[in-house]
Write a protein that holds these residues in place. Structure first.
Motif, mmCIF file in Angstrom:
data_model
loop_
_atom_site.group_PDB
_atom_site.id
_atom_site.type_symbol
_atom_site.label_atom_id
_atom_site.label_comp_id
_atom_site.label_asym_id
_atom_site.label_seq_id
_atom_site.Cartn_x
_atom_site.Cartn_y
_atom_site.Cartn_z
ATOM 1 N N GLU A 233 0.906 -1.082 -0.104
ATOM 2 C CA GLU A 233 -0.087 -0.011 -0.054
ATOM 3 C C GLU A 233 0.721 1.254 -0.145
ATOM 4 N N PRO A 234 0.702 2.182 -0.809
ATOM 5 C CA PRO A 234 1.607 3.283 -1.200
ATOM 6 C C PRO A 234 1.214 4.403 -0.054
ATOM 7 N N LYS A 235 2.195 5.071 0.455
ATOM 8 C CA LYS A 235 2.097 6.163 1.327
ATOM 9 C C LYS A 235 3.290 7.023 1.273
ATOM 10 N N ILE B 167 8.301 8.457 -0.299
ATOM 11 C CA ILE B 167 7.252 7.635 -0.915
ATOM 12 C C ILE B 167 7.521 6.082 -0.538
ATOM 13 N N TYR B 168 6.443 5.471 -0.227
ATOM 14 C CA TYR B 168 6.436 4.059 0.143
ATOM 15 C C TYR B 168 5.624 3.240 -0.747
ATOM 16 N N SER C 34 19.502 0.841 -4.238
ATOM 17 C CA SER C 34 19.410 -0.273 -4.797
ATOM 18 C C SER C 34 19.269 -1.476 -3.880
ATOM 19 N N ARG C 35 19.624 -1.259 -2.491
ATOM 20 C CA ARG C 35 19.641 -2.336 -1.187
ATOM 21 C C ARG C 35 18.032 -2.457 -1.007
ATOM 22 N N ASP D 268 10.071 -5.463 1.104
ATOM 23 C CA ASP D 268 9.001 -4.789 1.677
ATOM 24 C C ASP D 268 9.120 -3.528 2.259
ATOM 25 N N GLN D 269 10.339 -2.814 2.127
ATOM 26 C CA GLN D 269 10.684 -1.816 2.667
ATOM 27 C C GLN D 269 11.023 -0.646 1.479
#
Length: 348
Positions: free
Chosen positions: A78-80, A86-87, A314-315, A320-321
Motif C-alpha cells: 500500500e503506497p504512502k 514515498i513508500y 538499490s539495497r 517490503d521496505q
C-alpha cells in the motif's frame, strides 16, 4: 523553461503515488494504461502502447532515449507518503526512476530537445519490452537506463546471466530395496558446481529449482535442477557451460536464457555528462558495477553510448521496505536534464 523545486517535487509525489497504487507485476503492465494516457495529455507527449505492453512517450524520431520499466516483482504494498518519502511496491524498482525520467523528458521537450521516454515491460521476467525494442531495428545515439543507482552512482557494468536446466534420468526402484537414488546422485554433483557470490569477477552458480520423484516409496526416474549463473566480462561463458556438461555428462544440459554481460566506456561523453550533472549540484558521483543484470545488457546492442543512472537505494529493491525520497527524484531530474542539454550542445 525553468520549473521550481517545489512544483517538481509535488508533481513527482502526485505521479508516483498514483503509479504505486496500480499493481503492475510482470504480465500486468497494461493496468497502467490510464495513467500513461493522462500523463501523455498533461505533459504534451505522444503516447504509443506496444504489443509487449510497453509505453513510449515523445517523438519516434528521437535519437535520445530515457528508459525505465513499468513492471514490478509480485506483492502489492500500500503506497504512502511520510516526510517527503514515498513508500510502495516499485518505489525504488522502478517507478521512482520512471517518474524522474518522465518529468525530465517533459522538461527537455519543452525546452526544444527531441528526447523520448519509454517504460518497458517484463524487465523482472524475460525482458519482453527490451527485446521488442531491439527487434524493432531502432538505433539511438544515447540511452540512459533508469535503474536505481543510489542517486549519485553511475552504473557502467552489469554481469551477464545464464539460466540452465539440467534434466537427468534414473532407475526407478522400490525404495525399500533400491540400489541407487537419482536425488542423491544429482545432489552430490550439485555440490561440486555450486558457487556462491564471492567477488565481482568470479561467476556465481546458484541452484534455484530442484525437482525429482513421482511417488513416496519409489526412487525417482527423472529429476531437474535449474541454475541461475551470473558472470562478468572477464569470465568465459563457454567454460562455465562445458564444466556443467562435464559434471552432468549423462544428463541433458540446456541453456534456456543467455544475456551477455555489459561494460561501457567510462570515458564516454554520456558518462562524463551525468557526472557533471551531479557535480553541478554539489554531489560526488561514483562509478558502480552491479552484480545483477538489467535491460541495459540487452539495449547495449542498439547504442554503445548507454549507461545506467537513477534515484533510489538499490539495497531496497524487491524488499517490503521499498521507499524513495522526493529529494532523490528531484536530484535525478536535474541530472538527466543537465546531462542531455550538454550532450546536445556538444553535438551542435
Amino acid at each position: 523553461m525553468q520549473l521550481g523545486k517545489d512544483y517538481l517535487k509535488q508533481k513527482a509525489k502526485e505521479y508516483l503515488l498514483e503509479l504505486l497504487s496500480i499493481y503492475t507485476p510482470s504480465g500486468k503492465e497494461d493496468n497502467a494504461l490510464s495513467f500513461f494516457e493522462k500523463a501523455s495529455q498533461e505533459l504534451n507527449l505522444n503516447l504509443k502502447f506496444t504489443p509487449s505492453k510497453s509505453y513510449y512517450l515523445g517523438s519516434e524520431s528521437s535519437k535520445i532515449l530515457l528508459v525505465s520499466h513499468i513492471d514490478t516483482v509480485p506483492g502489492f504494498i500500500e503506497p504512502k507518503e511520510e516526510n517527503q518519502v514515498i513508500y510502495g511496491r516499485g518505489a525504488v524498482d522502478d517507478k521512482g526512476p520512471l517518474v524522474a525520467m518522465l518529468l525530465a523528458t517533459y522538461i527537455l521537450n519543452e525546452k526544444g530537445y527531441n528526447v523520448s521516454f519509454t517504460a518497458l515491460s517484463d524487465e523482472e521476467n524475460k525482458s519482453k519490452g527490451a527485446r521488442e525494442l531491439v527487434n524493432s531495428g531502432k538505433k539511438y545515439d544515447y540511452i540512459i537506463v533508469g535503474e536505481p543507482s543510489n542517486t549519485t552512482g553511475i552504473v557502467v557494468e552489469y554481469r551477464g546471466v545464464l539460466h540452465v536446466d539440467i534434466k537427468c534420468k534414473g532407475v526407478s526402484e522400490h525404495s525399500s530395496s533400491a540400489s541407487s537414488n537419482l536425488i542423491v546422485d544429482m545432489a552430490n554433483r550439485l555440490l561440486q558446481v555450486t558457487k556462491f557470490p564471492k567477488s565481482y569477477d568470479t561467476p556465481s552458480i546458484i541452484p534455484t529449482i530442484f525437482t525429482a520423484g513421482e511417488y513416496i516409496n519409489k526412487s525417482p526416474s527423472s529429476g531437474l535442477i535449474h541454475f541461475d549463473i551470473r558472470y562478468s566480462v572477464k569470465s568465459s561463458k563457454q567454460e562455465i557451460i562445458l564444466n556443467l556438461k562435464d559434471v552432468y555428462k549423462d544428463c541433458e544440459v540446456a541453456v534456456v536464457e543467455d544475456v551477455p554481460p555489459v561494460k561501457v566506456d567510462i570515458n564516454s561523453d554520456l558518462v562524463k555528462m551525468i557526472m557533471r550533472g551531479l557535480i553541478k549540484q554539489g554531489l560526488k558521483p561514483s562509478l558502480v558495477r552491479k552484480y545483477g543484470t538489467s535491460d541495459m545488457n540487452i539495449l547495449y546492442t542498439i547504442s554503445n553510448q548507454i549507461v545506467d543512472y537513477g534515484p533510489g537505494d538499490s539495497r531496497l529493491e524487491h524488499t517490503d521496505q521499498e521507499r524513495i525520497s522526493l529529494e532523490e527524484i528531484f536530484i535525478s531530474i536535474n541530472t538527466y536534464v543537465s546531462a542531455i542539454e550538454e550532450l546536445c550542445s556538444k553535438k551542435d
